[in-house]
Write a protein that holds these residues in place. Structure first.
Motif, PDB file in Angstrom:
ATOM      1  N   LYS A 114      11.488  34.186  72.113  1.00 11.09           N
ATOM      2  CA  LYS A 114      12.003  35.491  71.598  1.00 11.09           C
ATOM      3  C   LYS A 114      10.837  36.527  70.981  1.00 11.09           C
ATOM      4  CE  LYS A 114      16.324  33.372  69.539  1.00 11.09           C
ATOM      5  NZ  LYS A 114      16.566  32.675  68.404  1.00 11.09           N
ATOM      6  N   VAL A 116       6.002  36.699  70.473  1.00 15.59           N
ATOM      7  CA  VAL A 116       4.671  35.901  70.540  1.00 15.59           C
ATOM      8  C   VAL A 116       4.900  34.800  69.133  1.00 15.59           C
ATOM      9  CG1 VAL A 116       3.439  37.265  71.799  1.00 15.59           C
ATOM     10  CG2 VAL A 116       3.737  37.550  69.144  1.00 15.59           C
ATOM     11  N   ALA A 117       4.023  33.892  69.222  1.00 11.32           N
ATOM     12  CA  ALA A 117       3.868  32.872  67.974  1.00 11.32           C
ATOM     13  C   ALA A 117       3.629  33.613  66.716  1.00 11.32           C
ATOM     14  CB  ALA A 117       2.761  31.816  68.524  1.00 11.32           C
ATOM     15  N   PHE A 118       2.603  34.565  66.628  1.00 11.57           N
ATOM     16  CA  PHE A 118       2.625  35.024  65.442  1.00 11.57           C
ATOM     17  C   PHE A 118       2.711  36.481  65.470  1.00 11.57           C
ATOM     18  CE2 PHE A 118      -0.780  31.663  66.006  1.00 11.57           C
ATOM     19  CZ  PHE A 118       0.015  30.722  65.268  1.00 11.57           C
ATOM     20  N   PRO A 119       3.987  37.078  65.279  1.00 13.28           N
ATOM     21  CA  PRO A 119       4.363  38.265  65.359  1.00 13.28           C
ATOM     22  C   PRO A 119       3.548  39.287  64.442  1.00 13.28           C
ATOM     23  CG  PRO A 119       6.279  37.045  65.470  1.00 13.28           C
ATOM     24  CD  PRO A 119       5.076  36.133  64.864  1.00 13.28           C
ATOM     25  N   LEU A 182      -5.821  34.956  70.719  1.00 10.49           N
ATOM     26  CA  LEU A 182      -5.475  33.524  69.835  1.00 10.49           C
ATOM     27  C   LEU A 182      -4.016  33.514  69.928  1.00 10.49           C
ATOM     28  CD1 LEU A 182      -7.029  32.878  66.571  1.00 10.49           C
ATOM     29  CD2 LEU A 182      -4.850  32.575  66.942  1.00 10.49           C
ATOM     30  N   ILE A 185      -2.951  32.493  73.532  1.00  8.73           N
ATOM     31  CA  ILE A 185      -3.051  30.844  73.714  1.00  8.73           C
ATOM     32  C   ILE A 185      -2.045  30.058  72.918  1.00  8.73           C
ATOM     33  CG2 ILE A 185      -4.381  28.955  73.487  1.00  8.73           C
ATOM     34  CD1 ILE A 185      -6.826  30.627  73.730  1.00  8.73           C
ATOM     35  N   VAL A 186      -1.547  30.449  71.755  1.00  5.51           N
ATOM     36  CA  VAL A 186      -0.723  29.717  70.972  1.00  5.51           C
ATOM     37  C   VAL A 186       0.761  29.916  71.774  1.00  5.51           C
ATOM     38  CG1 VAL A 186       0.308  29.067  68.867  1.00  5.51           C
ATOM     39  CG2 VAL A 186      -2.012  29.769  68.793  1.00  5.51           C
ATOM     40  N   LYS A 190       3.140  26.932  72.895  1.00  4.97           N
ATOM     41  CA  LYS A 190       4.010  26.510  72.303  1.00  4.97           C
ATOM     42  C   LYS A 190       5.275  27.114  72.376  1.00  4.97           C
ATOM     43  CE  LYS A 190       1.188  23.628  69.852  1.00  4.97           C
ATOM     44  NZ  LYS A 190       1.345  22.246  70.098  1.00  4.97           N
ATOM     45  N   MET A 191       5.596  28.297  72.862  1.00  5.76           N
ATOM     46  CA  MET A 191       6.750  29.116  72.939  1.00  5.76           C
ATOM     47  C   MET A 191       7.478  29.237  74.233  1.00  5.76           C
ATOM     48  SD  MET A 191       6.435  30.109  69.750  1.00  5.76           S
ATOM     49  CE  MET A 191       7.761  31.491  69.545  1.00  5.76           C
ATOM     50  N   HIS A 524      16.143  40.472  70.685  1.00  9.09           N
ATOM     51  CA  HIS A 524      15.453  39.338  70.456  1.00  9.09           C
ATOM     52  C   HIS A 524      15.386  38.674  71.916  1.00  9.09           C
ATOM     53  CE1 HIS A 524      15.093  39.460  66.348  1.00  9.09           C
ATOM     54  NE2 HIS A 524      16.499  39.414  66.169  1.00  9.09           N
TER      55      HIS A 524
ATOM     56  N   HIS B  11      12.187  33.156  62.588  1.00 10.37           N
ATOM     57  CA  HIS B  11      13.564  33.193  63.541  1.00 10.37           C
ATOM     58  C   HIS B  11      13.057  32.891  64.897  1.00 10.37           C
ATOM     59  CE1 HIS B  11      11.899  37.107  64.705  1.00 10.37           C
ATOM     60  NE2 HIS B  11      12.566  36.946  65.706  1.00 10.37           N
ATOM     61  N   HIS B  12      11.813  33.385  65.530  1.00  9.56           N
ATOM     62  CA  HIS B  12      11.479  33.205  66.721  1.00  9.56           C
ATOM     63  C   HIS B  12      11.236  31.662  67.164  1.00  9.56           C
ATOM     64  CE1 HIS B  12       7.805  34.171  64.502  1.00  9.56           C
ATOM     65  NE2 HIS B  12       7.053  33.561  65.628  1.00  9.56           N
ATOM     66  N   PHE B  13      11.093  30.814  66.128  1.00  9.63           N
ATOM     67  CA  PHE B  13      10.745  29.384  66.633  1.00  9.63           C
ATOM     68  C   PHE B  13      12.152  28.560  66.629  1.00  9.63           C
ATOM     69  CE2 PHE B  13       6.812  30.554  64.314  1.00  9.63           C
ATOM     70  CZ  PHE B  13       5.977  30.280  65.329  1.00  9.63           C
ATOM     71  N   TYR B  14      12.025  27.751  67.401  1.00  9.79           N
ATOM     72  CA  TYR B  14      13.262  26.694  67.484  1.00  9.79           C
ATOM     73  C   TYR B  14      13.214  25.949  66.228  1.00  9.79           C
ATOM     74  CZ  TYR B  14      12.254  27.194  72.594  1.00  9.79           C
ATOM     75  OH  TYR B  14      11.948  27.734  73.731  1.00  9.79           O
ATOM     76  N   GLN B  18       7.783  23.288  65.897  1.00  8.31           N
ATOM     77  CA  GLN B  18       7.388  24.149  66.407  1.00  8.31           C
ATOM     78  C   GLN B  18       6.284  25.019  65.901  1.00  8.31           C
ATOM     79  OE1 GLN B  18       9.763  27.113  68.453  1.00  8.31           O
ATOM     80  NE2 GLN B  18       8.360  27.070  70.498  1.00  8.31           N
ATOM     81  N   SER B  21       3.342  23.337  64.401  1.00  6.67           N
ATOM     82  CA  SER B  21       2.168  22.813  65.433  1.00  6.67           C
ATOM     83  C   SER B  21       1.685  24.246  65.975  1.00  6.67           C
ATOM     84  CB  SER B  21       2.823  22.068  66.355  1.00  6.67           C
ATOM     85  OG  SER B  21       3.736  22.884  67.355  1.00  6.67           O
ATOM     86  N   SER B  22       2.333  25.195  65.892  1.00  2.55           N
ATOM     87  CA  SER B  22       1.760  26.599  66.419  1.00  2.55           C
ATOM     88  C   SER B  22       0.779  27.101  65.309  1.00  2.55           C
ATOM     89  CB  SER B  22       2.786  27.483  66.441  1.00  2.55           C
ATOM     90  OG  SER B  22       3.726  27.291  67.694  1.00  2.55           O
ATOM     91  N   LEU B  25      -2.653  25.016  65.808  1.00  2.00           N
ATOM     92  CA  LEU B  25      -3.274  25.266  66.928  1.00  2.00           C
ATOM     93  C   LEU B  25      -4.006  26.801  66.634  1.00  2.00           C
ATOM     94  CD1 LEU B  25      -4.202  24.781  69.918  1.00  2.00           C
ATOM     95  CD2 LEU B  25      -2.024  25.977  70.923  1.00  2.00           C
ATOM     96  N   GLY B  26      -3.085  27.673  66.111  1.00  2.00           N
ATOM     97  CA  GLY B  26      -3.916  28.901  65.901  1.00  2.00           C
ATOM     98  C   GLY B  26      -4.723  28.780  65.009  1.00  2.00           C
ATOM     99  N   LEU B  29      -7.993  27.474  66.606  1.00  2.00           N
ATOM    100  CA  LEU B  29      -8.750  28.317  67.643  1.00  2.00           C
ATOM    101  C   LEU B  29      -9.447  29.440  66.732  1.00  2.00           C
ATOM    102  CD1 LEU B  29      -5.708  29.141  70.132  1.00  2.00           C
ATOM    103  CD2 LEU B  29      -7.938  28.481  70.726  1.00  2.00           C
TER     104      LEU B  29
END
Lengths: 556, 274
Positions: A114, A116-119, A182, A185-186, A190-191, A524, B11-14, B18, B21-22, B25-26, B29
């Motif tokens: 939906k 990136v990991a960190f919008p 960064l 990569i995440v 993860k996504m 989304h 909202h964008h994670f299941y 998730q 752990s994201s 990892l971030g 890094l």
């Protein structure tokens, strides 16, 4: 569309009235959006504006060199103009270019995510990029710098100009680059949607992954290098100043430890775009998927070990020179793996020469020339002759512009219907691509010749009877052809926003996930997260129908 | 303080796993980028030390290893307490450990203040003695005197300033004699060169202090950032946000603080003891 089970409605061409572009209105809904697609678009337009600025500076440089002596500007202005051209093109255009604009838009879609990991970090990265850009432009208006984009000491640490402000601008831009890397990569770790294994990642994603590794690991070293240069000027610490007991070559080591890997930050995403274009427009599964994917990682690793090849004549030991030369030759292997696999993919494919594919062919030819001439420069003996000549200028323009920029424009044309839901006119798009290809060669090929005959890079002037003038003039005329091509491309793309035909969800009949959602995508991305059951390039075996469809789309 | 606010994932994670752990990892890094940021200074350290070994020996002896050791202990203690805070959050069932988390974080922040206080004392001592970066600032009578004393102690050599009239006269005499009589005064000449070397040692002490202030200054900035992060986590902990299913900010803040400590663990021996 047998590769997923999601959103069957889009296959039938059903469209919803709301999408990510019209979901909310007003300037603030864009400037403070955390939607990766909107951030990607804002990056795209900002980056294209900086490309236009860098392009005009390049036109000015070429025009100045049309005749010996002063043509349109004096030597001081010339030094500032070529420095700014380099800084703008490197730090504002080509480093963020494909990852931040196309990658931001497409990569989460390709993963079936939906966002990136960190919008929020993604938005911060864009804001920081804009701040860095404003700092760079402000510095330019406030006197500019004439050090070249490389900021070599002791010149940069002693001359009276705005070096501190300009290095701080690059420092700030570095943060933007790190945050993007960064985040990517995440996101890739993860996504991914269910079933999207590493073996099923589109190769564009693989290349962004390799790029992000370099962004995260090399950019901090640039940060500390530029900070040391600023400290050298402000606090007089002497670490790069031999008169105070320091070492000026140390700066070069620091600088290239970032800036050589950085050229792979620039080219790897372009290679990723190439893999998508070649396979889609050959209607054939990519040849050597795993080899292409892993060669990106190999390039990322080796890229950290070759910085010394910029310093063959800087007084490093002959032994170090030999090691760096050997390691440099090693980079040719993964690069060649990619080129050969792309060529093999083309073999017996049902090739259609749509506009994105014209750009892809330009890449294939120009990047190969650029890569092979790199071998001349990586060889110790020939480098002594060619070092700091126009041969180097031609080489990296063939790789950076002939490679990355061609892939970027190809990618823009490829994903334009997805981004805006509009088709551009195919005729002018192809005309622009071919014109740029011709103009590029007319501009830069003569530079190989005059470089091999000794014309130094960055020089303001040359002797009237030195024999260089004719090459400079051909090159300058080429830059005008390039300009025409770029202009046609820009007008054609922008016009499509207003009067382009509606694009279907999958105008190229490609197989990766971004084509499963409507064009332009909903807010989304997907109604339901897709479940992936096969790889991204599972094209049906070429049949008469497929050929007929290909012919039809190339006629439109 | 016995309440627990249930955390909802973005909202964008299941799901929460998730998301957690994201985030982790971030953070790892990001820590990689921090290490690489410092790596440039460590390389600068190595090169300057290799180019000027005598200077380095004398100049680094000017640092107060007692204060450095105390600060090391302070930071290691703070690393321990922040680890305990993370543990408390991980095992926080019904919010009964909120006070414990807050207390441990507060103690960690107090340690950070202690570290900065001791660093302030060290810095002001160096500023008073003129043991600073760059020839402009280092050219201070006390700094020169301190370096000369250090040279006498380390290498058993007396240092005479170039501006010293009698030294200049000796130098000229030796040079003139050497050019006229050749080899017979070579030993005198050699001793002059030794004087010149030690003079270089005195003058280039600024390089050591340049590296010292850059490394400890950049580290100090990270201490301040770490304190701010931990303070923010403390405020959230006060509100009862963390429990066994959600403790990501405590964990990430703790990771960052461990990095700040770890860098100091390298800085202390490299600057004070080597």
């Amino acid at each position: 569309m047998s590769n997923t089970q999601a959103d069957p409605g889009y296959e039938l061409g059903q469209k919803e009235s709301t999408n990510y572009i019209n979901a909310s209105k007003g300037l603030m809904s864009w400037l403070f959006t955390i939607d990766h697609k909107r951030i990607g678009l804002m990056y795209l337009f900002t980056i294209m504006a900086t490309f236009a600025l860098g392009g005009f500076l390049a036109l000015a440089v070429r025009l100045e060199l049309f005749t010996p002596g002063e043509t349109i500007m004096g030597p001081d202005a010339y030094n500032k103009v070529f420095t700014l051209h380099g800084l703008v093109m490197v730090f504002l255009f080509i480093v963020p270019g494909i990852p931040a604009a196309l990658g931001n838009f497409v990569m989460p879609l390709m993963l079936g995510a939906k966002d990136v990991a960190f919008p929020k970090l993604n938005l911060a990265s864009f804001h920081i990029y804009v701040i860095g850009t404003i700092m760079a432009l402000y510095t330019t208006l406030d006197g500019g710098v004439d050090t070249g984009w490389t900021f070599y000491t002791p010149y940069s640490s002693t001359i009276d100009s705005q070096v501190v402000m300009m290095t701080m601008s690059a420092f700030v831009l570095g943060f933007s680059s790190i945050f993007t890397g960064l985040n990517f990569i995440v996101t890739i770790h993860k996504m991914r949607a269910p079933g999207m294994t590493w073996d099923r990642l589109p190769l564009f994603v693989w290349s962004l992954y390799a790029t992000a590794i370099i962004q995260v690991m090399a950019t901090p070293v640039l940060g500390i290098t530029l900070m040391l240069l600023a400290m050298e000027r402000i606090m007089n610490i002497g670490i790069f100043d031999p008169a105070l007991g320091g070492d000026p070559v140390l700066f070069q080591h620091f600088f290239w430890f970032y800036s050589h890997p950085a050229v792979y930050i620039m080219i790897l995403p372009g290679m990723g775009v190439m893999s998508e274009l070649i396979t889609t427009f050959s209607r054939k599964r990519i040849f050597g998927y795993r080899a292409i994917a892993l060669s990106s990682i190999a390039i990322a690793v080796i890229s950290f070990l070759v910085w010394g090849h910029h310093m063959f004549v800087s007084g490093q030991s002959a032994y170090a020179g030999m090691v760096f030369s050997f390691l440099t030759f090693l980079v040719a292997i993964p690069s060649a793996i990619k080129v050969i696999n792309w060529s093999t993919t083309l073999y017996k494919g049902s090739i259609t020469m749509d506009a994105p594919m014209v750009w892809a062919f330009s890449f294939l030819i120009l990047f190969t020339i650029g890569g092979l001439t790199g071998i001349f420069l990586g060889a110790l003996g020939t480098d002594i002759h060619l070092h700091d000549t126009y041969f180097v200028v031609a080489h990296f323009h063939y790789v950076m512009m002939g490679g990355t920029a061609m892939a970027f424009f190809g990618g823009i044309h490829y994903w334009w219907p997805k981004m805006f839901g509009k088709m551009y006119k195919e005729g002018p798009a192809r005309f622009a691509a071919w014109t740029v290809f011709v103009g590029f060669n007319v501009t830069f090929f003569p530079q190989f010749i005059m470089g091999s005959r000794g014309m130094p890079r960055r020089y303001y002037d040359y002797m009237p009877d030195s024999g260089y003038q004719i090459f400079h003039q051909i090159s300058t005329v080429g830059s005008w052809i390039l300009f025409v091509g770029m202009l046609v491309m820009a007008v054609n793309l922008l016009a499509s926003l207003k009067s382009g035909k509606e694009a279907s969800a999958n105008p190229w009949e490609a197989r990766s996930l971004e084509w499963l959602t409507q064009s332009p995508p909903i807010e989304h991305n997907f109604h339901e997260i897709p479940t992936v059951v096969e790889g991204p390039y599972e094209f049906p075996i070429a049949t008469a129908t497929a050929n007929a469809q290909g012919a039809e789309s190339s006629d439109s | 303080m016995s309440t627990v606010i249930t955390h909802h994932h973005a909202h964008h994670f299941y799901d929460k796993e998730q998301e957690a752990s994201s985030a982790k990892l971030g953070m790892w890094l990001f820590l990689v980028t921090e290490v690489l940021l410092f790596s440039g200074l460590f390389v600068g350290y190595t090169v300057i030390k290799t180019l000027n070994p005598e200077m380095w020996k004398v100049a680094s002896a000017q640092l107060d290893w007692v204060m450095g050791s105390v600060n090391t202990l302070v930071l290691i203690t703070s690393s321990w307490t922040v680890a305990l805070a993370v543990r408390a959050a991980q095992t926080n069932e019904k919010g009964e450990k909120n006070g414990q988390i807050v207390g441990l974080l507060a103690f960690t922040i107090v340690c950070a203040f202690g570290f900065l206080g001791i660093k302030y004392m060290e810095y002001s001592h160096k500023i008073h003695d003129g043991l600073l970066w760059g020839t402009k600032y280092f050219n201070h009578p006390d700094a020169i005197a301190a370096m000369k004393a250090g040279i006498k102690e380390t290498f058993s050599l007396d240092v005479v300033a170039l501006s010293d009239a009698s030294f200049l006269k000796t130098l000229e005499a030796h040079t003139a004699a050497a050019s006229h009589h050749g080899h017979e005064l070579i030993s005198h000449y050699a001793s002059t060169v030794k004087y010149a070397d030690t003079l270089m040692t005195v003058e280039q002490g600024h390089l050591f202090f340049g590296i010292y202030f850059l490394l400890t200054g950049l580290h100090g900035i990270h201490v301040v950032i770490g304190m701010s992060v931990l303070t923010w986590v403390l405020v959230l902990a006060q509100k009862g946000k963390f429990y066994k299913d959600y403790y990501t900010p405590v964990e990430l803040g703790g990771l960052y603080w461990h990095l700040v400590d770890l860098i100091w663990i390298y800085l202390f021996p490299l600057l004070y003891l080597v």
